[in-house]
Enzyme design. Structure first.
Site, PDB file in Angstrom:
ATOM      1  N   HIS A 103      36.311  38.127  54.742  1.00 49.92           N
ATOM      2  CA  HIS A 103      37.382  38.947  55.293  1.00 49.92           C
ATOM      3  C   HIS A 103      37.324  40.399  54.815  1.00 49.92           C
ATOM      4  CE1 HIS A 103      38.834  36.159  52.095  1.00 49.92           C
ATOM      5  NE2 HIS A 103      38.924  37.295  51.455  1.00 49.92           N
ATOM      6  N   ALA A 163      34.084  43.486  40.828  1.00 51.41           N
ATOM      7  CA  ALA A 163      35.141  43.944  41.722  1.00 51.41           C
ATOM      8  C   ALA A 163      35.411  45.424  41.501  1.00 51.41           C
ATOM      9  CB  ALA A 163      36.410  43.134  41.475  1.00 51.41           C
TER      10      ALA A 163
END
Length: 192
Positions: A103, A163
């Site tokens: 996503h 991240a």
């Protein structure tokens, strides 16, 4: 459902409501297209699913699924078993077998190796204001959430980005890139 005159559709394919197939589109066997999908001048292999998404001059090989709300722009090529989830855009890029991008992301002007995992919010920063540059993500790489890959750049085989990393230099195979700008570390090194 709207199907243009030159479209071909394989046996046992289901077209769900509000789906539009345009131009020289070819849909394989056993697919599910829609609802609310638009496929224009594209090739879709066997056993594929396109859910509430748009394909333009794109190719999906067998056993690929996309959507909802994703966009394959011209030159997008998805090899067998690729999974593209919601809110993903792919342009002028080839994704190898088994690539996963669940996503929220953009892949432009890139080559993605087999079984790479592209985390939520990952972006290939392919345009510098004047020219477009390529990104290469090699086989088995794991690109962490919100990673910015500033092209031209290569993420090596089985490499990992943390991240939020902003990757401006190549990441060697099997290594870890973390931070802003990203620094290269051993994958087993402790933070500190």
């Amino acid at each position: 459902v709207f199907v243009d005159a030159e479209v071909s559709i394989g046996q046992d394919t289901v077209l769900l409501p509000q789906t539009t197939l345009l131009g020289r589109t070819s849909i394989g066997e056993g697919c599910e297209i829609g609802p609310a999908s638009v496929v224009r001048d594209s090739t879709v292999g066997n056993r594929c699913r396109v859910t509430a998404s748009v394909l333009e001059s794109a190719t999906m090989e067998d056993d690929v699924d996309i959507g909802p709300f994703s966009h394959l722009r011209p030159g997008a090529y998805l090899e067998p078993g690729v999974h593209i989830g919601n809110f993903v855009e792919v342009k002028e890029s080839r994704l190898g077998p088994g690539v996963m991008m669940g996503h929220f992301g953009y892949v432009g002007d890139a080559s993605i190796g087999a079984n790479a995992n592209l985390g939520a919010g990952m972006v290939t920063c392919n345009y510098d204001g004047k020219d477009k540059h390529r990104t290469v993500i090699e086989e088995g790489a794991f690109v962490g959430c919100d990673t910015m890959l500033v092209a031209p750049v290569t993420v090596g085989a089985a490499a990992v980005t943390g991240a939020g990393a902003v990757v401006t230099d190549d990441v060697p195979p099997g290594r870890l890139a973390v931070g802003v700008p990203a620094r290269i570390r051993d994958r087993k090194a402790k933070a500190g």
